[in-house]
Write an enzyme that holds these catalytic residues in place. Structure first.
Site, PDB file in Angstrom:
ATOM      1  N   ASP A 126      47.306  11.570  13.791  1.00  0.00           N
ATOM      2  CA  ASP A 126      47.141  11.262  14.879  1.00  0.00           C
ATOM      3  C   ASP A 126      47.614  10.699  15.637  1.00  0.00           C
ATOM      4  O   ASP A 126      48.259   9.940  14.820  1.00  0.00           O
ATOM      5  CB  ASP A 126      45.122  10.804  14.769  1.00  0.00           C
ATOM      6  CG  ASP A 126      44.920  10.929  16.377  1.00  0.00           C
ATOM      7  OD1 ASP A 126      44.294  10.912  16.981  1.00  0.00           O
ATOM      8  OD2 ASP A 126      44.097   9.280  15.779  1.00  0.00           O
ATOM      9  N   GLU A 148      47.855  17.812  17.806  1.00  0.00           N
ATOM     10  CA  GLU A 148      46.998  17.745  19.541  1.00  0.00           C
ATOM     11  C   GLU A 148      47.755  18.379  19.941  1.00  0.00           C
ATOM     12  O   GLU A 148      48.826  17.875  20.385  1.00  0.00           O
ATOM     13  CB  GLU A 148      45.988  16.664  19.632  1.00  0.00           C
ATOM     14  CG  GLU A 148      45.018  16.218  19.276  1.00  0.00           C
ATOM     15  CD  GLU A 148      44.752  14.266  19.313  1.00  0.00           C
ATOM     16  OE1 GLU A 148      43.911  14.092  19.461  1.00  0.00           O
ATOM     17  OE2 GLU A 148      45.720  13.534  19.344  1.00  0.00           O
ATOM     18  N   ASP A 160      41.000   6.044  15.106  1.00  0.00           N
ATOM     19  CA  ASP A 160      42.079   6.688  14.331  1.00  0.00           C
ATOM     20  C   ASP A 160      41.784   7.936  13.452  1.00  0.00           C
ATOM     21  O   ASP A 160      42.236   8.425  13.366  1.00  0.00           O
ATOM     22  CB  ASP A 160      43.341   6.384  14.951  1.00  0.00           C
ATOM     23  CG  ASP A 160      43.542   5.059  16.311  1.00  0.00           C
ATOM     24  OD1 ASP A 160      43.078   6.189  17.271  1.00  0.00           O
ATOM     25  OD2 ASP A 160      43.976   4.692  16.241  1.00  0.00           O
TER      26      ASP A 160
END
Ligand SMILES: [Zn+2]
Length: 431
Positions: free
Chosen positions: A227, A326, A405
């Protein structure tokens, strides 16, 4: 892919041969002098050939033909034969290794030498004697290491009536020296071209050894969720696995904010500075603004290189064969970064991670990031109230508490997480 790594270890030597040590030492010094001459002569012959060739091209427009001029197909062969008779005492193998070393040095600076912007390299006194690996024999008996060096030609040895090559004891004092010796003897390490060096009235051997860096076996089914954020520039972990990797984002953020503030004030100054500044063009006036942008870009580059290397190293060390991240093109993160700076930092960091991962044979999968930060990684509950602040996550369903996170990275590490979320959303709607 396995990488070949070459290193050098230095060992002090003690002469054990049949000849008187003082006599042997004189012969070694003479070999050093021969080495120096051979190196210098080789470079001179190479240069002379190239220079004559260049002149011929310039004056007649025709290149010289090596075979016609010398009878040799390549210049190294010509040099070897020319020097072989002049230096009859040196081992033939070491002679050719010495010529090769000079040739390599010459070729690396040939262009500059011929242009005249660099002088011809010249070798000084006390040259190391270059040792071809096939002329080096290592032995071990009861932890005492010896080395037999082929330093002289067959003719010379016959003349001296020596029964063997030149024998030394290798002083392997510390653990590292012993370990390398053992690995060379077991052929785990490959022996490379080495050097016999005279330094401070002692003789040393600089042994070059090489080995293949064995890749930790990566497991494609082990997925590391990565992330990218602001509180943490990187948070990486995997569902069902212990351990995580993270880098606080403060450093990058602080620097960016500081520079941003400075840029704005300089822009204002530059706009109103009028005629006081040298040059009247807008370019000159804004040049400090551009240089601030350059600084920021450089800083970003350095940081992102460091960060991406660290996370990929972590993946390799823990055998993650897959990294999930992502897909940034469908993301709008509330980042806390000044707007102008948001995009570059994520795209750049992500592409650096992708590039470094590929180098290590790690596959990178991009997932749709929708709801990954609102989903509870433990029970799958998706709710906007799960995330009350930027930093903290608390599930309204099961009460699971985590750093936001870290929780997001756990979600990102789940195989096919975007499909799972889609299903979870439809079933939630049906309810
Ligand atoms: Zn939950």
């Amino acid at each position: 892919m396995p990488k070949q790594i070459s290193k050098v270890m230095k060992y002090e030597l003690k002469y054990l041969g049949e000849e008187d040590f003082y006599e042997m030492q004189k012969m070694l010094w003479s070999l050093q002098e021969d080495t120096r001459e051979i190196l210098n002569k080789t470079i001179q012959i190479f240069f002379h050939w190239d220079y004559t060739n260049k002149e011929s091209l310039e004056t007649t427009g025709k290149a010289l033909n090596l075979v016609e001029e010398t009878g040799y197909k390549d210049i190294s062969g010509y040099v070897y034969d020319k020097l072989k008779s002049r230096y009859p005492d040196m081992s033939r193998g070491n002679l050719s290794a010495t010529i090769r070393a000079a040739s390599k040095k010459y070729r690396s600076s040939k262009v500059d030498i011929l242009k005249g912007t660099m002088s011809i390299p010249s070798y000084k006194k006390d040259q190391p004697i270059i040792l071809r690996p096939d002329g080096i024999r290592l032995h071990e008996r009861e932890m005492i290491y010896t080395v037999e060096l082929s330093l002289f030609s067959g003719d010379f040895k016959k003349k001296k009536a020596w029964k063997s090559n030149v024998l030394f004891q290798i002083k392997a004092c510390d653990k590292a020296q012993k370990a390398i010796m053992q690995r060379l003897l077991s052929r785990e390490y490959k022996l490379g071209e080495s050097k016999l060096v005279y330094k401070k009235k002692k003789w040393f051997i600089y042994i070059t050894y090489s080995f293949k860096k064995t890749d930790a076996k990566l497991d494609k089914n082990k997925i590391l969720g990565v992330d990218l954020g602001v509180t943490y520039a990187i948070y990486a972990c995997s569902i069902g696995e212990y351990g995580s990797f993270s880098i606080k984002g403060e450093e990058a953020l602080e620097y960016a904010k500081r520079l941003e503030a400075r840029t704005i004030s300089k822009q204002k100054q530059a706009r109103y500075c009028g005629e006081g500044r040298i040059g009247h063009g807008i370019k000159t006036r804004l040049s400090t603004v551009y240089s601030t942008r350059n600084k920021l870009a450089n800083h970003r580059d350095t940081l992102n290189h460091r960060y991406s290397k660290a996370v990929v190293d972590y993946a390799v060390k823990n055998r993650y064969g897959t990294i999930q991240m992502e897909n940034l093109s469908c993301i709008k993160k509330n980042t806390g970064f000044p707007k102008r700076l948001q995009h570059w930092t994520y795209y750049d960091l992500q592409s650096k991670i992708e590039y470094k991962a590929a180098e290590q044979g790690i596959q990178v999968i991009k997932i749709n990031p929708k709801f990954t930060s609102l989903r509870c990684s433990q029970c799958g509950c998706i709710h906007k109230d799960n995330r009350k602040t930027q930093e903290s996550f608390q599930c309204v369903e099961c009460g699971y508490k985590d750093n936001a996170d870290h929780n997001a990275a756990l979600n990102i590490s789940i195989p096919q997480i975007d499909l799972i979320i889609k299903e979870e959303m439809t079933s939630a709607k049906e309810k």
